[in-house]
Design a protein around this motif. Structure first.
Motif, mmCIF file in Angstrom:
data_model
loop_
_atom_site.group_PDB
_atom_site.id
_atom_site.type_symbol
_atom_site.label_atom_id
_atom_site.label_comp_id
_atom_site.label_asym_id
_atom_site.label_seq_id
_atom_site.Cartn_x
_atom_site.Cartn_y
_atom_site.Cartn_z
ATOM 1 N N PRO A 130 -2.792 -16.093 -34.706
ATOM 2 C CA PRO A 130 -2.206 -15.612 -33.447
ATOM 3 C C PRO A 130 -1.000 -16.435 -32.981
ATOM 4 N N TRP A 131 -1.017 -17.742 -33.241
ATOM 5 C CA TRP A 131 0.112 -18.584 -32.831
ATOM 6 C C TRP A 131 1.389 -18.141 -33.532
ATOM 7 N N ALA A 132 1.294 -17.910 -34.848
ATOM 8 C CA ALA A 132 2.475 -17.493 -35.608
ATOM 9 C C ALA A 132 2.984 -16.137 -35.118
ATOM 10 N N THR A 133 2.059 -15.217 -34.875
ATOM 11 C CA THR A 133 2.447 -13.894 -34.375
ATOM 12 C C THR A 133 3.167 -14.013 -33.043
ATOM 13 N N HIS A 134 2.639 -14.855 -32.173
ATOM 14 C CA HIS A 134 3.220 -15.036 -30.848
ATOM 15 C C HIS A 134 4.609 -15.651 -30.929
ATOM 16 N N GLU A 135 4.753 -16.712 -31.708
ATOM 17 C CA GLU A 135 6.042 -17.398 -31.790
ATOM 18 C C GLU A 135 7.102 -16.546 -32.493
#
Length: 213
Positions: A130-135
């Motif tokens: 989720p962090w990668a998707t968000h960034e």
């Protein structure tokens, strides 16, 4: 052949659901999903970029001395790291749908044992973290700039492993993409200078790395 690591050991708490904390051990901080994506608009210095997903304040960037409260079974930072040497390899058995959670728990244990956040790279073979998707919603340029900054744990999709920089510790969540998972794990071993942690099916991972251990 079975993988028999000699260096830091990730405790079994990293396998599947988290265990109930015992006396003397603090409960691991739950890792949340990012909130709703902000409405596109001009970014300014006054608008902070969200950190790694999590409920409440982001993990404080305390120096290793303040984070050092490791106990038996938790990963220890190697005293010396040689980029030319093969990394130690640890396998955390986990099903496909539990590999990402196991990888997150392994990262928490590494940080709690004294590892600097910038030492850790996390790769996923299936669904992106989720962090990668968000960034990435802010653009690839700013996303990859965070890898160059090396100020925090960096999460990347296995399909982009060619752009991933070497770090002392690489954690791989084998959470899908059976056809390319083996390639991602091998590439991860090349980018880990001290420790490679693989969360996935033991037989599959052993068949990929066993001959080279």
């Amino acid at each position: 052949m079975p993988l028999t690591p000699e260096e830091p050991q990730i405790h079994e708490r990293a396998q599947g659901p988290r265990a109930t904390p015992t006396a003397g051990h603090a409960a691991p901080t739950p890792r949340p999903v990012p909130g709703p994506r902000p409405v596109p608009g001009p970014r300014s210095a006054a608008t902070p970029r969200p950190g790694r997903p999590g409920p409440g304040p982001a993990r404080p960037a305390a120096p290793p001395a303040q984070r050092s409260h490791a106990s038996a079974g938790q990963p220890q930072a190697p005293a010396r790291e040689n980029a030319a040497a093969k990394p130690q390899i640890q396998l955390i058995p986990a099903p496909v749908d539990g590999a990402l959670a196991a990888a997150e728990e392994a990262v928490d244990l590494l940080l709690d044992s004294g590892r600097a956040p910038g030492d850790v790279l996390v790769l996923t073979t299936g669904e992106q973290h989720p962090w990668a998707t968000h960034e990435l919603s802010f653009g690839e340029a700013s996303y990859w700039a965070q890898q160059d900054a090396r100020e925090d744990v960096f999460f990347a999709d296995g399909s982009a492993v060619a752009r991933a920089q070497a770090r002392p510790v690489v954690v791989v969540a084998v959470n899908g993409a059976e056809d390319s998972a083996a390639s991602v794990v091998r590439s991860a071993r090349e980018r880990a200078t001290a420790l490679l942690v693989v969360c996935g099916d033991p037989e599959r991972v052993d068949s990929v790395l066993g001959a080279g251990v």
